[in-house]
Design an enzyme around this catalytic site. Structure first.
Site, mmCIF file in Angstrom:
data_model
loop_
_atom_site.group_PDB
_atom_site.id
_atom_site.type_symbol
_atom_site.label_atom_id
_atom_site.label_comp_id
_atom_site.label_asym_id
_atom_site.label_seq_id
_atom_site.Cartn_x
_atom_site.Cartn_y
_atom_site.Cartn_z
ATOM 1 N NE ARG A 33 2.061 -7.627 -5.390
ATOM 2 C CZ ARG A 33 3.149 -6.916 -5.620
ATOM 3 N NH1 ARG A 33 3.573 -6.028 -4.750
ATOM 4 N NH2 ARG A 33 3.819 -7.067 -6.749
ATOM 5 C CG MET A 41 -4.838 -3.751 -6.558
ATOM 6 S SD MET A 41 -5.613 -3.743 -8.149
ATOM 7 C CE MET A 41 -4.827 -5.112 -8.927
ATOM 8 C CG ASP A 49 -19.927 -2.288 -2.739
ATOM 9 O OD1 ASP A 49 -20.076 -2.839 -3.847
ATOM 10 O OD2 ASP A 49 -20.829 -2.225 -1.887
#
Length: 308
Positions: A60, A4, A236
């Site tokens: 994305r 993402m 993380d």
């Protein structure tokens, strides 16, 4: 390397959120290039016949976006590529969305001509992944006194999904559950555990119960020790460093719970030994029973043919 992404500076936040909430396949999670560099180095060592290897990050919703990765691959003359999702468990709204975008770029010729594709589309029960998660849990448990360690609750936390996605047959909830089950088998069920869900956005119904509510409930039941386990995040980012480490940990302590978080995988050498390519898994070929997205079916067929 599909994921993402997330804004790295304040000015990038607007474009990130715009891209995120305009995606019809929606749902979030992020990543780092360090993992890709180390993976490429490991592949050079393990598979010298196909070296040199190079990783490309395709986010994305933040830079580098998929189209940027595609242009770089074309410029480099790539002929053989593996789409490696950084989401261990498959969802149409995460891995599926990334593959749909990569398919669109591939069909348009943005990656180059004649590229042979294969896909690592899920790896939530791979032994390397399970071992890495289990070792991180063991290190977190070691921070509790030995006398009470076995009473510590393991709270596996994964990014939630809207129930509208779950109810169309998305496999994510099942696959996250399978990861948790495999980890607990590896730990020989040493501790009580639950799977909970975080990061709900908006007023619609999402998969629950929510991580914060679970912590409050455990406090009410008299539980005093908890290990938070990020079971669906490979590195993380804001949902571990802020949401788990600060927000939920603060709530837990306010309710009298001592809480420690198992580390994310990040650059774990155990985790980096995991994963193998396809062209695709058997599961990737199966659309959700309630799927109405025609691009999804086209993408699955395209990757099954090696990107042809």
């Amino acid at each position: 390397m599909l994921n993402m992404g997330g804004p790295s500076t304040v000015p990038e936040t607007h474009d990130f959120l715009k891209n995120l909430f305009s995606d019809s396949d929606l749902i979030p999670l992020p990543f780092q290039s360090l993992q890709g560099e180390r993976m490429a180095a490991l592949l050079d060592e393990l598979n010298p016949a196909t070296a040199p290897h190079k990783s490309y990050v395709a986010f994305r919703y933040a830079r580098p976006l998929t189209d940027e990765a595609a242009r770089q691959m074309k410029a480099d003359g790539v002929q053989r590529a593996v789409a490696f999702t950084q989401y261990p468990q498959y969802s149409c709204s995460t891995t599926g969305s990334s593959l749909n975008e990569l398919y669109r770029r591939g069909k348009a010729g943005d990656v180059g001509d004649g590229v042979q594709w294969s896909v690592i589309d899920r790896w939530g029960t791979h032994p390397g992944f399970i071992e890495a998660v289990a070792q991180n849990i063991e290190r977190a448990l070691a921070r509790f006194p030995e006398a009470t360690r076995a009473d510590t609750v393991l709270l596996f936390s994964a990014h939630s999904l809207p129930m509208s996605v779950v109810n169309r047959g998305d496999p994510y909830v099942l696959e996250v559950s399978a990861s948790v089950s495999a980890v607990m088998d590896r730990l020989k069920h040493s501790n009580p555990f639950r799977l909970v869900w975080q990061s709900q956005v908006g007023p619609s119904a999402w998969m629950g119960m929510q991580t914060g509510e679970a912590l409050k409930g455990l406090a009410r039941l008299g539980r005093k020790q908890v290990v938070l386990v990020p079971i669906a995040f490979t590195s993380d980012h804001i949902e571990t460093l802020y949401e788990l480490d600060l927000e939920y940990a603060k709530e837990a302590r306010e309710h009298g719970i001592e809480v420690h978080r198992a580390e994310s995988l990040n650059d774990s050498p155990v985790e980096h030994a995991s994963g193998k390519s396809g062209p695709t898994s058997i599961q990737l070929g199966l659309r959700c029973p309630g799927c109405t997205n025609s691009t999804c079916g086209q993408q699955k067929n395209w990757f099954a043919r090696g990107g042809r």
